[in-house]
Scaffold this active site. Structure first.
Site, PDB file in Angstrom:
ATOM      1  N   ASP A 142       0.862  -1.171   0.000  1.00 16.61           N
ATOM      2  CA  ASP A 142       0.000   0.000   0.000  1.00 16.61           C
ATOM      3  C   ASP A 142       0.909   1.235   0.000  1.00 16.61           C
ATOM      4  O   ASP A 142       2.123   1.137   0.156  1.00 16.61           O
ATOM      5  CB  ASP A 142      -0.970  -0.013   1.190  1.00 16.61           C
ATOM      6  CG  ASP A 142      -2.209   0.844   0.896  1.00 16.61           C
ATOM      7  OD1 ASP A 142      -2.155   1.669  -0.041  1.00 16.61           O
ATOM      8  OD2 ASP A 142      -3.223   0.723   1.599  1.00 16.61           O
TER       9      ASP A 142
HETATM   10  C1  BGC Z   1      -5.032   3.218   0.135  1.00 17.42           C
HETATM   11  C2  BGC Z   1      -5.207   2.213  -0.962  1.00 17.42           C
HETATM   12  C3  BGC Z   1      -5.080   2.887  -2.297  1.00 17.42           C
HETATM   13  C4  BGC Z   1      -3.726   3.564  -2.362  1.00 17.42           C
HETATM   14  C5  BGC Z   1      -3.481   4.247  -3.690  1.00 17.42           C
HETATM   15  C6  BGC Z   1      -3.773   4.050  -0.031  1.00 17.42           C
HETATM   16  O1  BGC Z   1      -3.727   5.101   0.871  1.00 17.42           O
HETATM   17  O2  BGC Z   1      -5.009   2.554   1.369  1.00 17.42           O
HETATM   18  O3  BGC Z   1      -6.445   1.581  -0.826  1.00 17.42           O
HETATM   19  O4  BGC Z   1      -5.237   1.975  -3.333  1.00 17.42           O
HETATM   20  O5  BGC Z   1      -3.667   4.552  -1.349  1.00 17.42           O
HETATM   21  O6  BGC Z   1      -4.302   5.302  -3.893  1.00 17.42           O
END
Ligand code: BGC
Length: 746
Positions: free
Chosen positions: A285
């Site tokens: 993530d």
């Molecule tokens: C979130 C993810 C997301 C990623 C990219 C993160 O902060 O937890 O779910 O896909 O950002 O935007």
């Protein structure tokens, strides 16, 4: 001479990996291997590195003015938040200047639609309509892939049992069985027939794992749980996504029992790859590789990179730990070249499968983009999905549906004229696409009522804040009306990532205004917009009719009008339990019985609940009304005693006994009556959404097999134990209409 040899070798290698010489996709592995042989370590690490494009940001930004140069040097494998043909083409053309011309992957959070916005996933899940959910993802994939995007960071398949957590809006609720089916439907919807079609979008099951169980519902928080619970409740939707062929998984921000998911070898390698046979790649993530330093299980970014790559996290989203440390880690022998090669290979294979080596611009066609983003069929799908997501919670004296020929309707509240609110938290910021595409509630209702009907509007109050200035005007129009429609709920930025709330009541003075509106004596229909189950006891107990609308997307206004005026009979049922108060959380239907289970609210000693609250939730899992009524009868079970390999067939007849055509979600639950460890009081094991005309009856067939009756024991090992099971069929987890017992023989 050397030059000639080098040139010839180049011809050969490009033939291998940039043409269809092997033709079939299963040779993408050979092609990836041949490409790997030509890559320097730096280029390999580059493939594992994902950056945010500067167009938008969905996490803490790292200022990096040299991204283009790094792409040109082959040091970046993927970009996120990069959309539109124009923008993706620009970046891809920079990547094409790199030595090996390895195309970039463009990833994006297409969570509930790209341009055409669908209801938030939690809302969609309440449709229990796997086919419609799949088709809505197909639309999202068609639009996003036409706009240059290769990969969505969806579906979010986290099981969510704590409505304080802001991200419950992105998931499919509390139940692992339903959640697994929806996970598979979404993956198939996004990915289409197979990767390589130009309208296929790679899916990404996230957040692996147990992110939804964050302590206290606080985002990013720790998770402490047994292996049994993890396997039984939190992992099944991921397994279902893998079985459905999901191309990628994303790690989660949380730690589980002290081990951050991004560095969790047990999860990323043992379970995911060895047990489940996952062959795609894993992305971290946003920043979660580097965040392991904050977790405190590594001392530095260097150690974080070591932990993540060795655990099985292939791509580093935005933390730059791989970029800055992986080469050194390999050189020092702490990470094997084979481990790096394996991670790179997994990513290259997906690029080959997508056909990017044949044509890096194959998702960059302006004409296709224009057509896909202006397709009336997509709008129709958004309307279908939106009306299927609206839950009818209460309808005293058949107040709904309304007649479209009423003389005066007062429409009050902060959602009536709102535009962007309908988009929910994760709308995609598509450049050049403005919000006029959204049908507001006012527009939808205006378009549906008769010419003679007069609609009156007043804001009344905002979603939050203390201002009561608009009350007078709202009450004045309510007095003149035959019926009052009052919209209230959360603003769209109140549920979502980093949007946990300790108080999940209706914010501001909205319920205060409702109280005054009810005092006018006019019939009031309340419509609640939210990203989570809210607590609204006053409203629930006093308003005669309540629709829970979530955030419905582009076609919100039309869908609302369809339901209000009976063009669509609501059929949705809740996929998360609604508590009576925050103090009742966590509350979910599939709990254990305890040694002193409460039978009713006045039990003195048998109270495993609270003295100041009913033992029941406000609305239970599986609850939702219709304008018609359904009768359940004729429960038939083909064999009451059965052996391991048998399928138990359960039949039930459901009849539409009311005065509207409608759809019913018929639910089958089981209870394992005696197990070697305690088993939940109820577990959903099958359901059917059945459409019935007035007066019509249909027989529904459910199947129970050994897989549905097995569970995980204390050592987190699957077991199937002989004994008795209750079989319960009903209209919700608490509204069981018919039941019987079956016995699995030794
Ligand atoms: C979130 C993810 C997301 C990623 C990219 C993160 O902060 O937890 O779910 O896909 O950002 O935007």
């Amino acid at each position: 001479m050397t030059r000639i040899v080098v040139t010839l070798s180049w011809v050969l290698v490009f033939t291998l990996f940039s043409t269809q010489i092997f033709g079939q996709t299963n040779n993408v592995y050979l092609r990836a291997d041949s490409l790997l042989k030509w890559m320097t370590l730096k280029e390999k690490v580059g493939q594992l590195n994902q950056y945010n494009d500067d167009w938008d940001a969905t996490g803490p930004v790292t200022v990096d003015p040299n991204k283009a140069e790094q792409v040109q040097n082959g040091e970046v494998g993927s970009l996120l938040n990069c959309v539109t043909v124009q923008r993706t083409r620009k970046w891809q053309s920079i990547a094409m200047q790199s030595r090996l011309k390895i195309p970039l992957l463009f990833g994006q959070d297409v969570i509930h639609g790209y341009k055409t916005t669908f209801p938030i996933p939690l809302g969609e899940s309440c449709s229990w309509d796997l086919d419609a959910i799949g088709r809505s993802e197909r639309v999202a994939a068609t639009e996003a892939s036409a706009a240059g995007v290769h990969w969505t960071f969806a579906p979010m398949v986290d099981i969510t049992r704590d409505p304080r957590w802001g991200r419950v809006m992105e998931g499919s609720g509390e139940d692992p069985y339903l959640g697994s089916l929806i996970a598979a439907a979404r993956v198939k919807g996004f990915q289409g027939e197979h990767l390589g079609e130009t309208n296929a979008l790679m899916a990404c099951a996230k957040h692996f794992a147990a992110y939804g169980a964050a302590v206290g519902g606080r985002d990013y928080n720790s998770v402490d749980m047994s292996g049994r619970l993890l396997r039984e409740v939190y992992l099944p939707p991921f397994k279902a996504a893998v079985d459905a062929g999901v191309a990628t998984l994303m790690t989660s921000f949380n730690d589980i029992n002290g081990v951050p998911s991004t560095g969790n070898k047990e999860l990323l390698t043992q379970i995911l790859r060895k047990e489940w046979g996952f062959t795609g790649f894993v992305v971290s993530d946003w920043g979660s590789v580097g965040e392991m330093v904050n977790h405190g299980n590594v001392a530095s970014d260097y150690e974080a990179a070591l932990s993540a790559i060795n655990a099985g996290c292939d791509m580093d989203m935005e933390s730059r730990c791989y970029r800055n440390h992986l080469e050194k880690l390999v050189m020092e022998g702490l990470v094997s070249s084979a481990a790096v090669d394996e991670a790179v290979r997994r990513i290259l294979v997906k690029k080959f499968e997508l056909g990017l080596f044949e044509d890096p611009y194959r998702f960059c066609n302006e004409e296709r983009e224009r057509k896909a983003l202006n397709n009336p069929e997509h709008t129709a799908m958004a309307r279908e999905m939106a009306r299927k997501s609206i839950v009818l919670l209460k309808n005293e004296n058949h107040l709904l549906p309304l007649s479209p020929t009423l003389k005066n309707i007062a429409v009050i509240g902060p959602m009536v004229m709102a535009v962007n609110q309908n988009k929910g938290f994760w709308d995609v910021n598509v450049p050049g696409v403005d919000s006029n595409l959204i049908v507001t509630w006012w527009e939808g209702i205006s378009a549906r009522v008769s010419r003679e009907t007069r609609l009156h509007y007043a804001l009344g109050c905002g979603f939050d804040g203390e201002s009561r200035k608009g009350f007078g005007e709202a009450l004045a129009i309510a007095q003149q009306a035959d019926v009052v429609l009052f919209t209230m709920g959360e603003r769209r930025d109140m549920s979502g990532e980093a949007r946990s709330r300790s108080n999940i009541g209706i914010p501001g003075v909205q319920e205060e205004l409702l109280e005054l509106l009810l005092k006018t004596g006019k019939p009031v229909v309340v419509l609640i917009s939210a990203g989570r189950p809210l607590v609204f006891n006053y409203t629930a107990d006093h308003a005669p009719a309540i629709l829970y609308t979530w955030w419905l997307g582009s076609e919100a206004g039309n869908a609302i009008a369809d339901v209000l005026f009976g063009d669509y009979n609501p059929s949705a049922k809740l996929t998360m339990t609604f508590p009576r108060s925050v103090g009742q959380i966590p509350i979910y239907y599939s709990h254990f019985n305890t040694g002193r289970p409460a039978q009713n609210d006045s039990d003195r000693f048998y109270r495993s609940a609270y003295t100041d609250l009913s033992i029941h939730p406000k609305y239970e899992f599986g609850y939702g009304l219709s304008y018609t009524t359904f009768r359940y009868g004729n429960l038939e079970i083909n064999r009451k005693q059965f052996q391991k390999g048998d399928v138990v067939v359960v039949k039930v007849t459901v009849s539409n006994t009311g005065s509207f055509d409608g759809e019913e979600i018929v639910q089958l639950y089981i209870r394992d009556l005696v197990g070697s460890i305690s088993r939940p009081v109820s577990e959903l094991k099958d359901f059917a959404k059945v459409s019935l005309k007035k007066g019509e009856s249909k027989t529904i067939t459910f199947n129970l097999d050994a897989a549905k009756l097995s569970f995980f024991d204390q050592n987190a090992k699957p077991v199937l134990e002989p004994g008795h099971f209750a079989v319960m069929v009903g209209a919700s987890s608490a509204d069981i209409r018919l039941q019987d017992r079956i016995e699995l023989m030794k």
